[in-house]
Enzyme design. Structure first.
Site, PDB file in Angstrom:
ATOM      1  CG  ASP A 108     -10.161  -0.013   4.905  1.00 16.17           C
ATOM      2  OD1 ASP A 108      -9.862  -0.558   3.839  1.00 16.17           O
ATOM      3  OD2 ASP A 108      -9.523  -0.147   5.971  1.00 16.17           O
ATOM      4  CD  GLN A 163      -3.869  -4.548   6.395  1.00 14.54           C
ATOM      5  OE1 GLN A 163      -3.918  -3.520   5.732  1.00 14.54           O
ATOM      6  NE2 GLN A 163      -4.226  -5.712   5.923  1.00 14.54           N
ATOM      7  CE  LYS A 200      -3.922  -2.235   2.176  1.00 14.50           C
ATOM      8  NZ  LYS A 200      -4.534  -2.713   3.412  1.00 14.50           N
TER       9      LYS A 200
HETATM   10  N1  GUN Z   1      -7.087  -6.670   5.818  1.00 19.18           N
HETATM   11  C1  GUN Z   1      -7.262  -7.376   4.670  1.00 19.18           C
HETATM   12  N2  GUN Z   1      -7.850  -6.611   3.740  1.00 19.18           N
HETATM   13  C2  GUN Z   1      -8.043  -5.395   4.301  1.00 19.18           C
HETATM   14  C3  GUN Z   1      -8.594  -4.181   3.817  1.00 19.18           C
HETATM   15  O1  GUN Z   1      -9.060  -4.058   2.681  1.00 19.18           O
HETATM   16  N3  GUN Z   1      -8.597  -3.149   4.708  1.00 19.18           N
HETATM   17  C4  GUN Z   1      -8.129  -3.264   5.969  1.00 19.18           C
HETATM   18  N4  GUN Z   1      -8.188  -2.191   6.774  1.00 19.18           N
HETATM   19  N5  GUN Z   1      -7.603  -4.378   6.442  1.00 19.18           N
HETATM   20  C5  GUN Z   1      -7.570  -5.442   5.617  1.00 19.18           C
END
Ligand code: GUN
Length: 292
Positions: free
Chosen positions: A120, A97, A53
């Site tokens: 998100d 996350q 990311k």
């Molecule tokens: N963990 C796995 N996929 C995601 C996501 O799209 N967003 C977040 N915040 N955590 C994740």
């Protein structure tokens, strides 16, 4: 044989359009969108996601901040960091996350994020905005699924869509997005009776159950578009392998188009996160969002 839907190529194109949008926001408005990602603990898969990311955020010209906290961080300390990021004017997107360690209430953390910075799309306010047809930040994987479906089907008006899975992260929001695109939406799940006959009605199948190769080719309506969200690690012939929720070998013989795993939905998620960060930055600054 089904046409392969190349999510990797689509995501590359989207990132190039995002980079152009970021360049124009810098030039015309002095605005550099910024994304802060918070990782609590040492989960190896999460570390890889977070590093990707950050890398892709920088590559499109945005500001990126990574906050890595130890696994024993208290809920109060995590909430204090989220509040600090809410109040930081350089930060337009905040992502914590998931999963967070068990002693932390994830819903509390997600709902502490300012909904306008919730890239998100997990905050209840954004979920509510999406389901009532208001402008919302929408979860990234569902956004990516709908982009890929539209890339092959065009307008989705009247399309019979079956979503398999009802998670808050994929199943429910993708169903809401498809409804907003005027699909006729069925949400099926592990307790649904006669899943194969439900799936056989679908012009568009979104498989998001997390069960390796569960959806078989003889469940698929000939010519249907199949979007496979699953990423399951299995052992085959003594080797580790990534497979989706669809049995690719049998489904590709019947479907009109299908996403591979890997290289389908997966690469779209981070691209959509960057897309949401640009949208969030523009909304916060009161600037029109450039075409992406
Ligand atoms: N963990 C796995 N996929 C995601 C996501 O799209 N967003 C977040 N915040 N955590 C994740």
């Amino acid at each position: 044989m089904a046409k392969l839907i190349d999510g990797k190529a689509y995501a590359e194109g989207l990132r190039a359009r995002i980079a152009a949008a970021v360049a124009s926001l810098k030039k015309d408005h002095g605005l550099t969108p910024g994304l802060a990602v918070v990782l609590v603990g040492e989960d190896p898969a999460s570390k890889v996601y977070v590093a990707n990311k950050a890398k892709q955020t920088v590559e499109v010209g945005m500001n990126s901040w990574e906050h890595k906290l130890p696994a024993d961080t208290s809920e109060a300390d995590l909430l204090a960091l989220v509040t600090k990021l809410n109040n930081d004017p350089a930060v337009h997107g905040i992502l914590v996350q998931m999963p967070v360690p068990k002693h932390i209430d994830s819903a509390k953390v997600l709902n502490t994020i300012n909904p306008d910075k919730d890239v998100d799309g997990f905050h209840v306010v954004n979920v509510g905005r999406l389901s009532t047809g208001q402008d919302a930040l929408v979860a990234c994987t569902p956004t990516g699924c709908v982009m890929l479906a539209k890339s092959v089907l065009g307008k989705l008006d009247g399309v019979n869509a079956v979503v398999i899975g009802r998670s808050n992260i994929v199943g429910k929001p993708v169903a809401q997005l498809l409804l907003a695109e005027n699909c006729t939406v069925t949400i099926a799940h592990s307790k649904s009776k006669d899943l194969p006959s439900i799936v056989r009605n679908a012009d568009l199948v979104i498989a998001a159950v997390g069960r390796p190769e569960m959806v078989k080719g003889d469940w698929i309506k000939p010519g249907a578009c199949v979007i496979d969200v699953g990423i399951n690690r299995i052992e085959r012939d003594g080797k580790g392998k990534l497979v989706g929720d669809c049995d690719f070998a049998s489904c590709e013989k019947v479907a009109g188009s299908i996403t591979p795993v890997p290289g389908g939905v997966g690469p779209m998620t981070i691209a959509c996160l960057l897309y949401n960060t640009v949208r969030a930055a523009c909304a916060i600054k009161g600037v029109k969002t450039p075409e992406m």
